[in-house]
Enzyme design. Sequence first.
Site, PDB file in Angstrom:
ATOM      1  N   HIS A 271     -17.293  13.851   3.217  1.00  0.00           N
ATOM      2  CA  HIS A 271     -17.345  13.772   1.750  1.00  0.00           C
ATOM      3  C   HIS A 271     -16.014  14.137   1.080  1.00  0.00           C
ATOM      4  CE1 HIS A 271     -18.940  13.457  -2.192  1.00  0.00           C
ATOM      5  NE2 HIS A 271     -20.143  13.942  -1.984  1.00  0.00           N
TER       6      HIS A 271
ATOM      7  N   ASP B 208     -23.080  -6.541   0.390  1.00  0.00           N
ATOM      8  CA  ASP B 208     -23.556  -7.745   1.072  1.00  0.00           C
ATOM      9  C   ASP B 208     -22.606  -8.100   2.215  1.00  0.00           C
ATOM     10  OD1 ASP B 208     -24.335 -10.284   1.845  1.00  0.00           O
ATOM     11  OD2 ASP B 208     -24.201 -11.175  -0.157  1.00  0.00           O
TER      12      ASP B 208
END
Length: 454
Positions: free
Chosen positions: A163, A378
Amino acid sequence: MASSLLFTVRRREPVLVAPAKPTPREVKLLSDIDDQEGLRFQIPVIQFYRYDPSMAGKDPVEVIRKALAKTLVFYYPFAGRLREGAGRKLMVDCTGEGVLFIEADADVTLNQFGDALQPPFPCWEELLYDVPGSQGVLNTPLLVIQVTRLKCGGFIFALRLNHTMSDAAGLVLFMSALGEIARGMNGPSIPPVWRRELLNARDPPRVTCTHREYEQVPDTKGTIIPLDDMTHRSFFFGPKEVFAIRGLLPPHLRQCSNFEILTACLWRCRTIALQPESDEEVRIICIVNAGAKFDPPLPSGYYGNAFAFPVAVTTARKLFENPLGYALELVRKAKADVTQEYMHSLADLMVTNGRPHFTVVRSYLVSDVTRAGFGEVDFGWGKPVYGGPAKGGVGAIPGVASFYIPFKNAKGEEGLVIPVCLPSDAMERFVKELDNMLNNHVHPAKRGFIVSSL
């Protein structure tokens, strides 16, 4: 939810995927927002994709593995390793070693997961293998990616990120670039921008704002959540649920955002469920993306952490004896605290105070990832059926955080799914309290020790 679903995952040995071409060998400093203690952990994300007949004959594992090597040419710091310097300063040693990649097959179809694809996911540990020796923050791969083929021709893309490198929006920039390159583009439509110095401390540092989220609060009564008996559950909030909660508010507060209203509701329910003593301070921490608060705004390709942890603090008694509007006003004020000056002041505080962890004692942290864009990523098989955080409660201190994730339920209603992580007995109280709120049966508690309003 098909939580009883069991299946077998066959994994190949993890491999390192390096950039497809030589990349600069250099050391890049993280920002003074990136390397705070509270971001020194790994965050898991999961995406579920259906079979697409137009992609027949294409193997998602190979498509993504090849695209990953090409994407790392643009995002080459991800192929490096973190080092720690003087004053706990973190930096990326751009070694080009690569990221961990795992190929896997599961004897399950997407439909077997049921209509409700939401955290906690069955067999989660099988879908993102915790490669031994990879958990650390320093000197380990900054990304782990597992692509699992399903029996139906669909697949699962799971990822774990250090992170300190990126927040949700920054990670989605990387994942979107990976998707674009997997679909045949030569490079990302939004080129990545490092520029971490934009969020560094000033010289000399000067803390000009109040940052109660970093107060070092002693845990005198042992109220940091025990981790040995945690229950993970997700809750769906669609138009009907949000309408019911709005009905508890006075007219002047009914125009508040869904995020603000749900945060006030969940904070109150969770606090009641945990049963703190009435005079104890309790905290709500809202993740606020600060990228747009800058003038000029941060570059669109900036993929570092650009958010703050503003906090609202009150006592358990006040939170419980006041109507829901009280909690809501506190949440709104905390969010409004975040400005460009606040971010500079925060970076200055990190440098002068040894990069502390935000306060977790009696704290609840909420992060809205509805606009992060996980649901748009995608790889050529269309948008995911579910895309976003893999579970709630993750963090350097587990059990404190919830995410707000966009979700369509089995009835086709658009809303949010929110994973909550609590000790088992507290979870039972939380569910009852939330039901009371959604059915508009909210009674002030008896004075003194907090009891559930049953």
